[in-house]
Design an enzyme around this catalytic site. Structure first.
Site, mmCIF file in Angstrom:
data_model
loop_
_atom_site.group_PDB
_atom_site.id
_atom_site.type_symbol
_atom_site.label_atom_id
_atom_site.label_comp_id
_atom_site.label_asym_id
_atom_site.label_seq_id
_atom_site.Cartn_x
_atom_site.Cartn_y
_atom_site.Cartn_z
ATOM 1 N N CYS A 73 0.882 -1.300 -0.015
ATOM 2 C CA CYS A 73 -0.018 0.077 -0.142
ATOM 3 C C CYS A 73 0.965 1.176 -0.115
ATOM 4 C CB CYS A 73 -1.060 -0.065 1.112
ATOM 5 S SG CYS A 73 -2.353 1.237 0.936
ATOM 6 N N HIS A 161 -3.282 -5.473 1.049
ATOM 7 C CA HIS A 161 -3.010 -5.881 2.177
ATOM 8 C C HIS A 161 -2.873 -7.385 2.315
ATOM 9 C CE1 HIS A 161 -2.143 -2.203 4.239
ATOM 10 N NE2 HIS A 161 -3.271 -1.710 3.423
ATOM 11 N N GLU A 163 -1.790 -9.413 4.450
ATOM 12 C CA GLU A 163 -1.576 -9.802 5.676
ATOM 13 C C GLU A 163 -3.019 -10.058 6.483
ATOM 14 O OE1 GLU A 163 -1.302 -5.519 6.110
ATOM 15 O OE2 GLU A 163 -0.850 -6.612 4.662
#
Length: 183
Positions: A73, A161, A163
């Site tokens: 990002c 993202h 994660e």
């Protein structure tokens, strides 16, 4: 054991990046983005997301460490802007579940996700022009640059993202980055 350092750009998911790597068996630490690059001993670096391009500390120094770098990002946006690309406001804005078209099945970071993957991404800001040396490796109907790679310099970026649980193949993308760091 592979060591990957997560550089904290003060994003809300940064701790999840470190945790995801640790859960994969990677030796990982999180460091503040003001940590001098010569104090970072790693096989790879993740530049985390964050709220403010004006608060990226010493991120430029980490690009000079001669180890693979993954920008997530804001981390990707920083890489693009620092190396001569452009970043602008996205038309969509906030977080959303997005389908990304993976454009290069041979790309070491995103290729295994081809032909497409579902991700969780913010598009408040996004890369609008790639820096020299980078290939476009992912796009969506809300963002022309969802992923980019410069395999010669081992610099990579994703708008989304990996994660977070909302990203379907996030762990696979992080595993791919680990493999890049081990090569």
């Amino acid at each position: 054991m592979t060591r990957i350092v997560v550089v904290d750009n003060h994003g809300q998911f940064t701790h999840l990046e470190q945790r995801a790597l640790r859960d994969m068996g990677v030796d990982t630490d999180m460091v503040d983005n003001d940590t001098p690059a010569d104090e970072v001993d790693a096989d790879g670096v993740v530049l985390s997301g964050g709220p403010d391009m004006d608060d990226v500390g010493r991120c430029a120094e980490y690009l000079e460490l001669d180890v693979p770098v993954l920008g997530i990002c804001l981390g990707m946006q920083f890489i693009a802007e620092e190396l001569g690309g452009s970043v602008g406001s996205g038309e969509y804005g906030g977080y959303a579940d997005v389908t990304v078209e993976v454009l290069d099945e041979d790309d070491p970071l995103t290729g295994s996700l081809a032909p497409e993957t579902r991700v969780w991404a913010s598009h408040a800001d996004e890369v609008t022009e790639l820096p020299d040396g980078f290939d476009l490796t992912g796009r969506s109907d809300v963002c022309d640059v969802e992923a980019m790679s410069d395999t010669d310099r081992d610099l990579y970026g994703v708008q989304w993202h990996p994660e977070v649980a909302h990203t379907e193949e996030g762990e696979e993308l992080l595993e791919n980055f680990r493999r890049i760091c081990e090569a």
